[in-house]
Design a protein around this motif. Structure first.
Motif, PDB file in Angstrom:
ATOM      1  N   TRP A  11       0.715  -1.182   0.042  1.00 14.06           N
ATOM      2  CA  TRP A  11      -0.061   0.140  -0.127  1.00 14.06           C
ATOM      3  C   TRP A  11       1.048   1.201   0.032  1.00 14.06           C
ATOM      4  O   TRP A  11       1.981   1.266   0.161  1.00 14.06           O
ATOM      5  CB  TRP A  11      -0.736  -0.185   1.097  1.00 14.06           C
ATOM      6  N   VAL A  12       0.269   2.416  -0.441  1.00 19.58           N
ATOM      7  CA  VAL A  12       0.838   3.592  -0.446  1.00 19.58           C
ATOM      8  C   VAL A  12       0.234   4.643   0.807  1.00 19.58           C
ATOM      9  O   VAL A  12      -1.036   4.583   0.734  1.00 19.58           O
ATOM     10  CB  VAL A  12       1.180   4.666  -1.565  1.00 19.58           C
ATOM     11  N   GLU A  13       0.934   5.350   1.487  1.00 18.54           N
ATOM     12  CA  GLU A  13       0.202   6.400   2.303  1.00 18.54           C
ATOM     13  C   GLU A  13       0.809   7.652   2.159  1.00 18.54           C
ATOM     14  O   GLU A  13       1.785   8.023   1.750  1.00 18.54           O
ATOM     15  CB  GLU A  13       0.544   6.098   3.862  1.00 18.54           C
ATOM     16  N   ARG A  14      -0.331   8.537   1.876  1.00 19.50           N
ATOM     17  CA  ARG A  14       0.070   9.902   1.733  1.00 19.50           C
ATOM     18  C   ARG A  14       0.558  10.563   2.966  1.00 19.50           C
ATOM     19  O   ARG A  14       0.361  10.713   4.021  1.00 19.50           O
ATOM     20  CB  ARG A  14      -1.148  10.809   1.164  1.00 19.50           C
ATOM     21  N   THR A  15       1.950  11.416   2.706  1.00 19.05           N
ATOM     22  CA  THR A  15       2.502  12.044   3.440  1.00 19.05           C
ATOM     23  C   THR A  15       2.732  13.584   3.465  1.00 19.05           C
ATOM     24  O   THR A  15       3.561  14.218   4.140  1.00 19.05           O
ATOM     25  CB  THR A  15       4.048  11.348   3.756  1.00 19.05           C
ATOM     26  N   GLY A  16       2.381  13.789   2.195  1.00 18.29           N
ATOM     27  CA  GLY A  16       2.330  15.352   1.877  1.00 18.29           C
ATOM     28  C   GLY A  16       1.751  15.690   0.331  1.00 18.29           C
ATOM     29  O   GLY A  16       1.470  14.553  -0.260  1.00 18.29           O
ATOM     30  N   THR A  17       2.062  16.784  -0.260  1.00 17.70           N
ATOM     31  CA  THR A  17       1.538  17.073  -1.327  1.00 17.70           C
ATOM     32  C   THR A  17       2.265  16.209  -2.257  1.00 17.70           C
ATOM     33  O   THR A  17       3.565  16.298  -2.440  1.00 17.70           O
ATOM     34  CB  THR A  17       1.568  18.667  -1.717  1.00 17.70           C
ATOM     35  N   ARG A  18       1.453  15.485  -3.061  1.00 15.13           N
ATOM     36  CA  ARG A  18       2.247  14.560  -4.208  1.00 15.13           C
ATOM     37  C   ARG A  18       3.435  13.834  -3.493  1.00 15.13           C
ATOM     38  O   ARG A  18       4.496  13.653  -4.305  1.00 15.13           O
ATOM     39  CB  ARG A  18       2.521  15.282  -5.529  1.00 15.13           C
ATOM     40  N   ARG A  19       3.229  13.484  -2.308  1.00 21.76           N
ATOM     41  CA  ARG A  19       4.513  12.643  -1.673  1.00 21.76           C
ATOM     42  C   ARG A  19       3.755  11.291  -1.062  1.00 21.76           C
ATOM     43  O   ARG A  19       2.761  11.751  -0.256  1.00 21.76           O
ATOM     44  CB  ARG A  19       5.192  13.548  -0.526  1.00 21.76           C
ATOM     45  N   TYR A  20       4.101  10.085  -1.139  1.00 21.29           N
ATOM     46  CA  TYR A  20       3.587   9.231  -0.417  1.00 21.29           C
ATOM     47  C   TYR A  20       4.771   8.236  -0.187  1.00 21.29           C
ATOM     48  O   TYR A  20       6.063   8.347  -0.382  1.00 21.29           O
ATOM     49  CB  TYR A  20       3.053   8.134  -1.600  1.00 21.29           C
ATOM     50  N   THR A  21       4.688   7.134   0.821  1.00 22.79           N
ATOM     51  CA  THR A  21       5.437   6.347   1.171  1.00 22.79           C
ATOM     52  C   THR A  21       4.944   4.792   1.009  1.00 22.79           C
ATOM     53  O   THR A  21       3.900   4.727   1.360  1.00 22.79           O
ATOM     54  CB  THR A  21       5.636   6.374   2.866  1.00 22.79           C
ATOM     55  N   GLY A  22       5.387   4.019   0.093  1.00 26.83           N
ATOM     56  CA  GLY A  22       5.080   2.685  -0.316  1.00 26.83           C
ATOM     57  C   GLY A  22       5.508   1.900   0.685  1.00 26.83           C
ATOM     58  O   GLY A  22       6.769   2.008   1.624  1.00 26.83           O
ATOM     59  N   LYS A  23       4.390   0.932   1.167  1.00 25.72           N
ATOM     60  CA  LYS A  23       4.851  -0.022   2.290  1.00 25.72           C
ATOM     61  C   LYS A  23       4.413  -1.503   1.769  1.00 25.72           C
ATOM     62  O   LYS A  23       3.819  -1.510   1.297  1.00 25.72           O
ATOM     63  CB  LYS A  23       4.115   0.495   3.631  1.00 25.72           C
ATOM     64  N   SER A  24       5.056  -2.207   2.665  1.00 20.04           N
ATOM     65  CA  SER A  24       4.923  -3.789   2.364  1.00 20.04           C
ATOM     66  C   SER A  24       4.571  -4.182   4.181  1.00 20.04           C
ATOM     67  O   SER A  24       5.200  -3.903   4.764  1.00 20.04           O
ATOM     68  CB  SER A  24       5.973  -4.626   1.828  1.00 20.04           C
ATOM     69  N   SER A  25       3.756  -5.305   3.890  1.00 15.92           N
ATOM     70  CA  SER A  25       3.780  -6.096   5.282  1.00 15.92           C
ATOM     71  C   SER A  25       4.993  -6.786   5.774  1.00 15.92           C
ATOM     72  O   SER A  25       4.922  -7.260   6.699  1.00 15.92           O
ATOM     73  CB  SER A  25       2.405  -7.034   5.004  1.00 15.92           C
ATOM     74  N   ARG A  26       5.981  -6.703   4.817  1.00 14.43           N
ATOM     75  CA  ARG A  26       7.425  -7.391   5.394  1.00 14.43           C
ATOM     76  C   ARG A  26       8.103  -6.385   6.096  1.00 14.43           C
ATOM     77  O   ARG A  26       9.265  -6.480   6.154  1.00 14.43           O
ATOM     78  CB  ARG A  26       8.094  -7.803   4.275  1.00 14.43           C
ATOM     79  N   GLY A  27       7.782  -5.115   6.111  1.00 21.10           N
ATOM     80  CA  GLY A  27       8.229  -3.852   6.683  1.00 21.10           C
ATOM     81  C   GLY A  27       9.222  -3.253   5.770  1.00 21.10           C
ATOM     82  O   GLY A  27      10.026  -2.189   6.254  1.00 21.10           O
ATOM     83  N   ALA A  28       8.985  -3.301   4.523  1.00 21.08           N
ATOM     84  CA  ALA A  28       9.946  -2.512   3.436  1.00 21.08           C
ATOM     85  C   ALA A  28       9.226  -1.320   3.300  1.00 21.08           C
ATOM     86  O   ALA A  28       7.916  -0.942   3.356  1.00 21.08           O
ATOM     87  CB  ALA A  28      10.082  -3.167   2.241  1.00 21.08           C
ATOM     88  N   GLU A  29       9.938  -0.072   2.865  1.00 18.84           N
ATOM     89  CA  GLU A  29       9.331   1.130   2.505  1.00 18.84           C
ATOM     90  C   GLU A  29      10.291   1.804   1.490  1.00 18.84           C
ATOM     91  O   GLU A  29      11.357   1.540   1.247  1.00 18.84           O
ATOM     92  CB  GLU A  29       9.194   2.156   3.800  1.00 18.84           C
ATOM     93  N   VAL A  30       9.433   2.562   0.606  1.00 22.80           N
ATOM     94  CA  VAL A  30      10.061   3.352  -0.334  1.00 22.80           C
ATOM     95  C   VAL A  30       9.258   4.848  -0.500  1.00 22.80           C
ATOM     96  O   VAL A  30       8.035   4.713  -0.389  1.00 22.80           O
ATOM     97  CB  VAL A  30      10.014   2.584  -1.934  1.00 22.80           C
ATOM     98  N   LEU A  31      10.129   5.803  -0.615  1.00 24.11           N
ATOM     99  CA  LEU A  31       9.577   7.052  -1.196  1.00 24.11           C
ATOM    100  C   LEU A  31       9.271   7.398  -2.271  1.00 24.11           C
ATOM    101  O   LEU A  31       9.919   7.296  -3.156  1.00 24.11           O
ATOM    102  CB  LEU A  31      10.527   8.262  -0.283  1.00 24.11           C
ATOM    103  N   VAL A  32       7.966   7.743  -2.377  1.00 26.07           N
ATOM    104  CA  VAL A  32       7.389   8.297  -3.659  1.00 26.07           C
ATOM    105  C   VAL A  32       6.845   9.419  -3.879  1.00 26.07           C
ATOM    106  O   VAL A  32       6.251   9.841  -3.035  1.00 26.07           O
ATOM    107  CB  VAL A  32       6.240   7.010  -4.213  1.00 26.07           C
ATOM    108  N   GLY A  33       7.199  10.193  -4.971  1.00 23.96           N
ATOM    109  CA  GLY A  33       6.609  11.656  -5.237  1.00 23.96           C
ATOM    110  C   GLY A  33       6.784  11.989  -6.844  1.00 23.96           C
ATOM    111  O   GLY A  33       7.347  11.225  -7.598  1.00 23.96           O
ATOM    112  N   SER A  34       6.262  13.332  -6.928  1.00 27.19           N
ATOM    113  CA  SER A  34       6.582  13.817  -8.037  1.00 27.19           C
ATOM    114  C   SER A  34       8.075  13.944  -8.386  1.00 27.19           C
ATOM    115  O   SER A  34       8.937  14.165  -7.679  1.00 27.19           O
ATOM    116  CB  SER A  34       5.745  15.038  -8.229  1.00 27.19           C
TER     117      SER A  34
END
Length: 142
Positions: A11-34
């Motif tokens: 899933w991804v969670e919104r963290t700001g304007t056109r900014r999201y953090t992609g997450k996995s149930s295994r604990g991984a994260e990736v920063l996503v944005g414009s």
């Protein structure tokens, strides 16, 4: 009795304007944005990275079997977006390897084997080549 692996939830969670953090149930994260946001990947860049990583992982077994476990490899991927249609009409990959220890015949055999492995087991590449159906539903509070 063996325990079946549970599928990873993404899933991804919104963290700001056109900014999201992609997450996995295994604990991984990736920063996503414009593209104008520092320190993040764009969704298109993640698509390209997924393709390159899949190619690398798909080629790992035949390459390590022939070159040893400590071989170096870099998969570069590029392709410009068609902004009118919001697609990537063509993605180009380059798998960079040092095969200087192999003679021409051995090199050609290995590259043929690697290409077949990637074509057979790279799920991301196979999905992009075949196309896929994508559906969107909504879960809203009323």
């Amino acid at each position: 009795m063996t325990e079946e692996a549970q599928p990873t939830t993404l899933w991804v969670e919104r963290t700001g304007t056109r900014r999201y953090t992609g997450k996995s149930s295994r604990g991984a994260e990736v920063l996503v944005g414009s593209q104008d946001v520092d320190g993040v990947f764009t969704p298109g860049e993640l698509l390209k990275i997924a393709l390159a990583a899949c190619t690398g992982m798909s080629s790992d077994f035949p390459l390590s079997r022939r070159l040893g476990d400590n071989y170096d490899a870099t998969v570069r991927v590029s392709g410009d977006a068609d902004r009118e249609n919001e697609t990537y009409p063509k993605l180009d990959e380059v798998l960079a390897l040092d095969l200087s220890e192999l003679d021409d015949a051995a090199r050609d055999r290995l590259l043929t084997t690697v290409a077949r492995a990637v074509d057979k087991v790279c799920t991301v590449g196979r999905t992009l080549k075949a196309g896929t159906e994508v559906s969107l539903t909504f879960d809203v509070d009323s």
